[in-house]
Structure formats: C-alpha cells, structure tokens
Design a protein around this motif. Structure first.
Motif, PDB file in Angstrom:
ATOM      1  N   SER A  87     -22.120 -22.999 -70.516  1.00 46.54           N
ATOM      2  CA  SER A  87     -21.736 -24.406 -70.475  1.00 46.54           C
ATOM      3  C   SER A  87     -20.241 -24.550 -70.208  1.00 46.54           C
ATOM      4  O   SER A  87     -19.821 -25.384 -69.389  1.00 46.54           O
ATOM      5  CB  SER A  87     -22.113 -25.082 -71.800  1.00 46.54           C
ATOM      6  N   GLN A  91     -25.609 -25.073 -66.384  1.00 50.12           N
ATOM      7  CA  GLN A  91     -26.573 -25.698 -67.289  1.00 50.12           C
ATOM      8  C   GLN A  91     -27.380 -24.609 -67.983  1.00 50.12           C
ATOM      9  O   GLN A  91     -28.010 -23.780 -67.306  1.00 50.12           O
ATOM     10  CB  GLN A  91     -27.524 -26.618 -66.523  1.00 50.12           C
ATOM     11  N   GLY A 122     -23.690 -26.439 -76.518  1.00 46.51           N
ATOM     12  CA  GLY A 122     -23.563 -26.842 -75.129  1.00 46.51           C
ATOM     13  C   GLY A 122     -24.823 -26.644 -74.312  1.00 46.51           C
ATOM     14  O   GLY A 122     -24.818 -26.844 -73.096  1.00 46.51           O
TER      15      GLY A 122
END
Length: 217
Positions: A21, A26, A44
């Motif tokens: 992150s 992603q 995250g």
C-alpha cells in the motif's frame, strides 16, 4: 498492481499489505473472519471475506478478476489439528493456484517452510504433517504453467527488519524477521524476479534487492 493475499490477516500478510500500500499498490486481503477486517484496513489492505476451506475454485476465480498477482500466506496456525494443516496449508495453496489459472493470473508467490521436503511420511505428528502439507503444495505449484516463486523462510521472528538476507536452495538453519520476508515478497512482486525459483531465506548480508535480482531458475 492489484495483489490478492490469501491468509490476509497473518503476521507476514499484514506487513506485506502495508508495504504494498505504501508503494502505491492495491493489496486485497482474503480473510475468513470478518472481525479481522479492521486490522487489514489499518495496514492499508482491502479486506475481502473468503473462507478457503469452504469456497471452490470457480467461485474464487470470480473474486480474483482484475488481480495481477496472488500470494499464498495462509496457514492453519500453530495450535491447529493435523487435518487442518492439510485442508489449509496444502489444499488452500492448491485451490488458489486453480483459481489463479481460471482467472488468467500468472504470478503466484507461495510462502512455504524451510526443510518442507524432509517430513517423515510415516509420522502422525502435527509438525510432520505440516511439513508434508507444505511439501505437497509446493510440488503441485511447481508443476504448473504459472510464474511461480516459492519462498521457504527459516525461523520467523518479530524483530525489526534488517533489509539483508541470505537466499539459497539450502541455506542451513537460521531465522529471519517476518518484516524481511514481507520485504522479500514485495520485491519479488514489484520486479517480477524469481520466476520458476524455489529458495530458502534467512537473515544474511545481502540487501534484499540484490538478493532477489540474483535469483535464477
């Protein structure tokens, strides 16, 4: 990149999610327990509730659409039964590979265990079954037409990362901080290095980036 991590609430997985992150990627965390979602979000990651012991490969493949790479970081845990070592550590890794193939995802990084192939096939001891599960999962993934990398870390610690490792087919006994394992996997994913390589990993003197770039099938 969009990276799905099976076992998304594990110690290494949470560290990996933060690293990915922070680097702008992603990290999709596949978790069984919805109560773990807050920890994933804090790291995250993006939590997705999926039970690897209850889902089939076609369904999991649908959930993996749009993902660039998968990481198997799941495990039944230290206090689990021998049966769950097989259903999670082995069958879960194979399920993720099946789903990745069906979803058209080539990159697969599998966290295994040092000396996994040295298990006693005649033993019912839980640790021996664990090694057997890891060994059989590794063999299954190695036989596939995937861009796989199998990481076999030594004894895992919660020490701060050193950023330096020793990677080899056989390193000998040793330990490695979980944060360095996460850093190693981040480097593998973001560089695409280490395809078709299985190796052991312990703390050492070589910076992670240099060690990963030197990996050859």
């Amino acid at each position: 990149m969009k990276i799905a991590i099976a076992g998304g609430h594990g110690h290494i997985a949470l560290l990996l999610e933060k690293q990915l992150s922070d680097a702008g990627h992603q990290a999709i965390a596949l978790i069984r327990n919805p109560e773990h979602a807050s920890d994933v979000l804090a790291a995250g990651g993006i939590p997705v509730q999926i039970d690897l012991e209850a889902v089939d490969a076609p369904t999991l493949a649908l959930d993996l659409r749009g993902v660039d790479a998968v990481v198997f970081a799941a495990g039944a845990g230290p206090n689990s039964t021998a049966e769950r070592k097989l259903t999670v550590d082995r069958d879960g890794a194979i399920l993720l590979a099946d789903a990745a193939e069906q979803a058209g995802i080539r990159r697969y990084v599998l966290i295994s265990a040092m000396s996994a192939d040295d298990f006693d096939p005649n033993s019912d001891d839980v640790f021996q079954v664990y090694l057997k599960a890891k060994s059989e999962a590794d063999a299954n993934v190695r036989a596939r037409d995937l861009d796989w990398t199998i990481v076999r870390p030594g004894g895992l610690t919660d020490d701060p990362p050193t950023g330096k490792v020793n990677l080899a087919t056989s390193t000998g006994r040793g330990s490695i901080p979980r944060a360095d394992v996460a850093g190693l996997i981040t480097e593998l994913l973001t560089t695409g290095a280490g395809v078709g390589v299985q190796f052991e990993a312990i703390s050492g003197d070589v910076p992670v980036r240099d060690a990963v770039s030197a990996l050859k099938p």
